[in-house]
Design a protein around this motif. Structure first.
Motif, PDB file in Angstrom:
ATOM      1  N   MET A   1       0.894  -1.418  -0.019  1.00  0.00           N
ATOM      2  CA  MET A   1      -0.104   0.019  -0.025  1.00  0.00           C
ATOM      3  C   MET A   1       0.825   1.371   0.030  1.00  0.00           C
ATOM      4  O   MET A   1       1.993   1.359   0.819  1.00  0.00           O
ATOM      5  CB  MET A   1      -0.800  -0.070   1.327  1.00  0.00           C
ATOM      6  N   SER A   2       0.526   2.131  -0.967  1.00  0.00           N
ATOM      7  CA  SER A   2       1.412   3.532  -0.859  1.00  0.00           C
ATOM      8  C   SER A   2       0.598   4.453   0.290  1.00  0.00           C
ATOM      9  O   SER A   2      -0.555   4.494   0.241  1.00  0.00           O
ATOM     10  CB  SER A   2       1.194   3.996  -2.412  1.00  0.00           C
ATOM     11  N   LEU A   3       1.378   4.956   0.802  1.00  0.00           N
ATOM     12  CA  LEU A   3       1.219   5.996   1.887  1.00  0.00           C
ATOM     13  C   LEU A   3       1.510   7.478   1.424  1.00  0.00           C
ATOM     14  O   LEU A   3       2.739   7.668   0.855  1.00  0.00           O
ATOM     15  CB  LEU A   3       1.680   5.591   3.374  1.00  0.00           C
ATOM     16  N   ILE A   4       0.804   8.282   1.820  1.00  0.00           N
ATOM     17  CA  ILE A   4       1.095   9.755   1.603  1.00  0.00           C
ATOM     18  C   ILE A   4       1.246  10.329   3.097  1.00  0.00           C
ATOM     19  O   ILE A   4       0.276  10.682   3.795  1.00  0.00           O
ATOM     20  CB  ILE A   4      -0.118  10.566   0.993  1.00  0.00           C
TER      21      ILE A   4
ATOM     22  N   VAL B   1      -6.356   7.479   7.617  1.00  0.00           N
ATOM     23  CA  VAL B   1      -5.151   7.465   8.395  1.00  0.00           C
ATOM     24  C   VAL B   1      -4.658   6.127   8.614  1.00  0.00           C
ATOM     25  O   VAL B   1      -5.332   5.519   9.538  1.00  0.00           O
ATOM     26  CB  VAL B   1      -5.408   8.470   9.722  1.00  0.00           C
ATOM     27  N   ARG B   2      -3.362   5.874   8.575  1.00  0.00           N
ATOM     28  CA  ARG B   2      -2.954   4.701   8.601  1.00  0.00           C
ATOM     29  C   ARG B   2      -1.666   4.752   9.483  1.00  0.00           C
ATOM     30  O   ARG B   2      -0.960   3.555   9.839  1.00  0.00           O
ATOM     31  CB  ARG B   2      -2.480   3.883   7.185  1.00  0.00           C
ATOM     32  N   ALA B   3      -0.784   5.804   9.665  1.00  0.00           N
ATOM     33  CA  ALA B   3       0.262   5.616  10.456  1.00  0.00           C
ATOM     34  C   ALA B   3       0.324   7.247  11.043  1.00  0.00           C
ATOM     35  O   ALA B   3       0.126   8.164  10.393  1.00  0.00           O
ATOM     36  CB  ALA B   3       1.283   5.419   9.579  1.00  0.00           C
TER      37      ALA B   3
ATOM     38  N   ASP C   1      -0.981   0.996  11.298  1.00  0.00           N
ATOM     39  CA  ASP C   1      -2.236   0.345  11.168  1.00  0.00           C
ATOM     40  C   ASP C   1      -1.687  -1.061  10.709  1.00  0.00           C
ATOM     41  O   ASP C   1      -1.785  -1.548   9.507  1.00  0.00           O
ATOM     42  CB  ASP C   1      -3.217   0.858  10.388  1.00  0.00           C
ATOM     43  N   ALA C   2      -1.563  -2.115  11.614  1.00  0.00           N
ATOM     44  CA  ALA C   2      -0.763  -3.453  11.284  1.00  0.00           C
ATOM     45  C   ALA C   2      -1.726  -4.309  10.341  1.00  0.00           C
ATOM     46  O   ALA C   2      -1.459  -4.916   9.658  1.00  0.00           O
ATOM     47  CB  ALA C   2      -0.397  -4.109  12.282  1.00  0.00           C
ATOM     48  N   ASP C   3      -3.187  -3.850  10.643  1.00  0.00           N
ATOM     49  CA  ASP C   3      -4.099  -4.864   9.651  1.00  0.00           C
ATOM     50  C   ASP C   3      -4.016  -4.259   8.234  1.00  0.00           C
ATOM     51  O   ASP C   3      -4.376  -5.241   7.310  1.00  0.00           O
ATOM     52  CB  ASP C   3      -5.468  -4.616  10.182  1.00  0.00           C
ATOM     53  N   ALA C   4      -3.667  -3.147   7.986  1.00  0.00           N
ATOM     54  CA  ALA C   4      -3.653  -2.648   6.697  1.00  0.00           C
ATOM     55  C   ALA C   4      -2.266  -2.534   5.641  1.00  0.00           C
ATOM     56  O   ALA C   4      -2.347  -2.429   4.838  1.00  0.00           O
ATOM     57  CB  ALA C   4      -4.297  -1.247   6.852  1.00  0.00           C
ATOM     58  N   LEU C   5      -1.151  -2.419   6.767  1.00  0.00           N
ATOM     59  CA  LEU C   5      -0.016  -2.264   6.009  1.00  0.00           C
ATOM     60  C   LEU C   5       1.072  -2.907   6.918  1.00  0.00           C
ATOM     61  O   LEU C   5       1.116  -2.973   8.283  1.00  0.00           O
ATOM     62  CB  LEU C   5       0.317  -0.898   5.677  1.00  0.00           C
ATOM     63  N   ASP C   6       2.391  -3.134   6.407  1.00  0.00           N
ATOM     64  CA  ASP C   6       3.663  -3.424   7.083  1.00  0.00           C
ATOM     65  C   ASP C   6       4.574  -2.542   7.445  1.00  0.00           C
ATOM     66  O   ASP C   6       4.240  -1.432   6.779  1.00  0.00           O
ATOM     67  CB  ASP C   6       4.015  -4.900   6.582  1.00  0.00           C
TER      68      ASP C   6
END
Length: 361
Positions: free
Chosen positions: A1-4, A59-61, A96-101
């Motif tokens: 997954m790409s993050l911004i 929001v993932r991180a 978010d460990a469920d969505a990305l590493d």
């Protein structure tokens, strides 16, 4: 997954709620109010916050970092970015460990730093073998130099919150020793108090803190200024101070932070004229544990020094690793011996050599 990754405002209520629930909840010294005080006492230091969203805007991180100037061999200037800052302990990020590493998190954070932050050295902390095997592999693959720098002592408390139950849980020799320590304190007439506001105590305790800091031989950090203690003592709620007095004289203290069922022992101060005679170090730790149980805590973070002594209280420890990389991989490989030497000279864990990443894996 790409993050911004984008800068985040720590005053924004939505961000504060995420940070408190996902970062500060796990590491009390990463509380936003505490970080603000640290920044006020570290000349030129600003804590920057970022949050990362996925393509859908979720929001993932989250992460916090500071940038400081340092010199290598006294004449080579370098700008060093530290995830979490140089003084605040703990893992200053959440993903978010469920969505990305962690690999995706690291790639996104490095891309943000490359585009938005001028720095030469990137320092990531804190990581522990077992709990963080995946992230440590990701950092090794990304060219980071990983080094074990210190350890963290943690203590689980009995569910009934009774000091007697805690003592009964220890092996007989340790239990007998701690009971002797507590009895010795009572015989000597030591008074124990916990203060929610303690700015009025700074004149009595700051010199005790400096004495301990000057003798530190592991996980040592520069002495915090007097103004930091005074500002922290005025807030009421961010931290507490446990004091031990003999008559009108304050002879020891422990700076404590509590959030929910967790308590963290930050720093202590001792009057070395009576410290050995009264077993002051043990008095402070024992009374801090007692206070934690009286406050409904289920765990205590006893910090990063004197683990051999903390074992007497039944504390478990985990090795804490830090990862470092220059912006150029080939420079990182060239500087690897210097990086290891620098980390070793800063933290100097007592009684053991510093292992390498290969030892952890």
């Amino acid at each position: 997954m790409s993050l911004i990754f984008r800068p985040a405002d720590p005053l924004d209520e939505a961000f504060r709620a995420r940070w408190n629930a996902r970062v500060a909840e796990n590491e009390l010294s990463l509380d936003l109010g505490f970080l603000r005080l640290l920044a006020d006492t570290e000349a030129g230091t600003i804590y920057h916050f970022v949050q990362a969203t996925d393509p859908a805007g979720q929001v993932r991180a989250l992460a916090c970092y500071s940038v400081a100037q340092m010199r290598v061999m006294r004449f080579v200037p370098l700008r060093v970015l530290v995830l979490g800052g140089t003084v605040a302990a703990g893992k200053a990020f959440w993903l978010d460990a469920d969505a990305l590493d962690f690999t995706s998190f690291l790639a996104g954070f490095e891309a943000f730093v490359k585009a938005e932050v001028r720095c030469d050295i990137l320092v990531l902390k804190e990581f522990s073998p077992g709990r963080d095997d995946g992230p440590m592999r990701s950092m090794a693959e990304a060219g980071f130099i990983a080094q074990m720098c210190y350890h963290r002592s943690r203590l689980a408390l009995p569910p009934d919150g009774r000091m007697q139950s805690f003592l009964d849980s220890l092996p007989s020799k340790k239990r007998r020793y701690l009971r002797q320590v507590l009895a010795q304190g009572e015989t000597a007439g030591l008074a124990v108090e916990v203060h929610q506001r303690f700015d009025h105590l700074i004149d009595a305790v700051y010199s005790l803190y400096l004495a301990v800091n000057a003798r530190a031989s592991e996980a040592r950090t520069p002495a915090l200024p007097r103004s930091f203690f005074a500002a922290l003592g005025q807030l009421g709620g961010v931290a507490q101070m446990l004091t031990i007095s003999q008559g009108a004289r304050t002879i020891g203290f422990g700076l404590l932070m509590q959030r929910g069922a967790k308590l963290k022992c930050m720093v202590i101060g001792l009057d070395y004229e009576v410290s050995r005679e009264l077993q002051l170090w043990y008095q402070i730790v024992a009374r801090a544990i007692e206070h934690a149980m009286n406050s409904g805590c289920t765990s205590v973070d006893l910090g990063s020094t004197n683990h051999g002594m903390k074992r007497k209280f039944g504390a478990e420890h985990e090795d804490i690793w830090i990862a470092v990389r220059h912006r150029s991989r080939w420079v990182t490989r060239l500087l690897a011996p210097l990086i290891r030497h620098t980390l070793a000279s800063i933290y100097r864990p007592a009684g053991r050599a510093l292992p390498t990443a290969d030892d952890a894996n």
